[in-house]
Enzyme design. Structure first.
Site, short mmCIF file in Angstrom:
data_model
loop_
_atom_site.label_atom_id
_atom_site.label_comp_id
_atom_site.label_asym_id
_atom_site.label_seq_id
_atom_site.Cartn_x
_atom_site.Cartn_y
_atom_site.Cartn_z
N ARG A 44 4.65 -6.61 4.58
CA ARG A 44 4.19 -5.48 3.76
C ARG A 44 2.71 -5.65 3.41
NH1 ARG A 44 6.56 -3.60 -2.17
NH2 ARG A 44 5.46 -1.63 -2.29
N ASP A 326 6.73 -6.15 -11.61
CA ASP A 326 5.56 -6.21 -10.73
C ASP A 326 4.72 -4.96 -10.93
OD1 ASP A 326 6.99 -4.20 -9.50
OD2 ASP A 326 7.34 -5.28 -7.62
#
Length: 434
Positions: A44, A326
């Site tokens: 990613r 996050d």
């Protein structure tokens, strides 16, 4: 392998992370298994909202996704293909089909340069923006041979409502802790439509990530509560027709795999084309009913402040109250606080109006409570700096579109990178002694 939401993009973190991928792909870690037998790497890269400050081309800082993708493909792409283990990518923050078309052109060009067949690269696109939900079919089409399907992401997707429509009272999002989940009409419609679009095209559709952590004591009531909650939400996704989903806690893998096998037949649910689903624009744009609570406001402030503090320490995620946080949860947290201040939302608890003054007061209370935990002077200073930066973000007249972009351009974060690198090197040196 997340270089985006769960990662703090200091240069040290980026290069160290990419080097770790290289070592894994080339089987350079001690006692590593052959690549074909290892877990598949879904890489990613950072999204288009980020730049890499440490590399310039023609006098301009390079887009961060190209920096990450280029290094990963150059060093690992051919080996991953030859070992039938990729290369697989996970693309976030794609807002429409033109971005998907750009990625497709990048994939085609890269494959030509590396001598790989067209279609070697496969990419799953995370639909985490309300605009992208209206172009899912087009995004699948534009990626053509490189499409591996689409993925749901609840918090960034919810935050995009504030980013795109937050100035409008009609799009005031209620307390996410109490009123926003995948059972609500706007999120359920989004997931149903994503599954339908993917399966009608023979592409895989995956659900979101369970961020909750299982307590250590398997016999405790809290362990059962967490497991039951994750099971209920994942069962909702399975019944919607998803072909898989993510968990953060490794201990959740086995029970969730059993759950998937129990309620499905085969490795995926591509046979469920969801012809029963009819999703309208009104469904996608329906804001759930509900208000703002004091605990919800405090929670959003805490997540926002602690996320910025983590970034100043070179970390991209942290654990808080039983789950991982996050940039996705930080994004929805600071978005809601900004929106509640702007529209002068009232608290359900005591009818107080959410104002700059109230948010400042609660932020100061939070920093005082956290400072009592006996941290070092430097940690307390970072906490205070993070609180100041959080207040700056949520009190702005104009909404900063991405908190990560905002932080990545802030001199406080940039100047903290050298210290973070030094700390990381110190930790690496002492690891053998542990």
């Amino acid at each position: 392998v997340d270089f985006d939401d769960g990662n703090c993009p200091t240069f040290y973190n980026q290069i160290k992370g990419i080097h770790n991928v290289l070592k894994a792909v080339h089987e350079q870690f001690p006692d590593s298994v052959p690549l074909r037998q290892a877990p598949v790497l879904m890489l990613r890269p950072r999204a288009w909202n980020m730049v890499e400050h440490n590399m310039m081309v023609d006098g301009k800082q390079v887009p961060a996704p190209l920096f990450d993708f280029g290094l990963l493909m150059f060093h690992c792409g051919k080996t991953l293909y030859e070992q039938q283990s990729g290369p697989f990518f996970y693309l976030s923050k794609v807002e429409g089909f033109m971005e998907a078309r750009l990625w497709n052109r990048i994939f085609v060009w890269t494959q030509q340069k590396l001598g790989l067949p067209v279609g070697s690269i496969k990419a799953t696109v995370l639909i985490e923006n309300i605009l992208a939900s209206f172009e899912m079919d087009e995004i699948l089409y534009e990626l053509k041979d490189h499409s591996a399907g689409l993925n749901c992401g609840i918090w960034d997707y919810s935050a995009s409502f504030v980013s795109k429509f937050g100035h409008r009272q009609a799009f005031l999002l209620p307390d996410r802790s109490k009123y926003v989940n995948m059972e609500k009409r706007f999120l359920r419609s989004y997931m149903d439509l994503l599954v339908q679009m993917c399966h009608q095209r023979g592409a895989l559709a995956t659900g979101g990530m369970a961020a909750m952590l299982l307590p250590q004591d398997r016999n405790s009531a809290s362990y059962k509560t967490v497991l039951d909650t994750v099971t209920r939400l994942k069962l909702l996704e399975i019944r919607a027709g998803v072909d898989g989903f993510m968990v953060f806690d490794l201990d959740l893998i086995e029970p969730m795999q059993r759950l998937f096998q129990l309620h499905t037949a085969g490795d995926n649910q591509l046979h469920q084309v969801r012809s029963d689903v009819t999703v309208t624009p009104a469904d996608l744009l329906s804001i759930p009913q509900g208000g703002v609570t004091l605990p919800g406001l405090k929670h959003n402030i805490a997540v926002g402040v602690l996320f910025i503090q983590a970034w100043l320490s070179g970390k991209g995620h942290f654990l808080y109250r039983g789950q991982v946080e996050d940039s996705a949860t930080a994004e929805i947290s600071r978005s809601q606080v900004w929106q509640w201040i702007r529209h002068r939302a009232r608290l359900e608890d005591d009818n107080r109006v959410v104002t700059r003054h109230l948010v400042t007061e609660l932020t100061q209370q939070l920093t005082m409570e956290l400072s009592r935990a006996g941290h070092s002077v430097r940690t307390k200073q970072k906490l205070q700096t993070a609180a100041d930066m959080f207040l700056e973000v949520v009190q702005k007249r104009d909404f900063p579109e991405f908190i990560t972009t905002y932080l990545n351009q802030d001199h406080t974060f940039l100047s903290s990178q050298h210290e973070g690198q030094t700390n990381s090197l110190d930790q690496t040196e002492h690891l053998p002694k542990l």
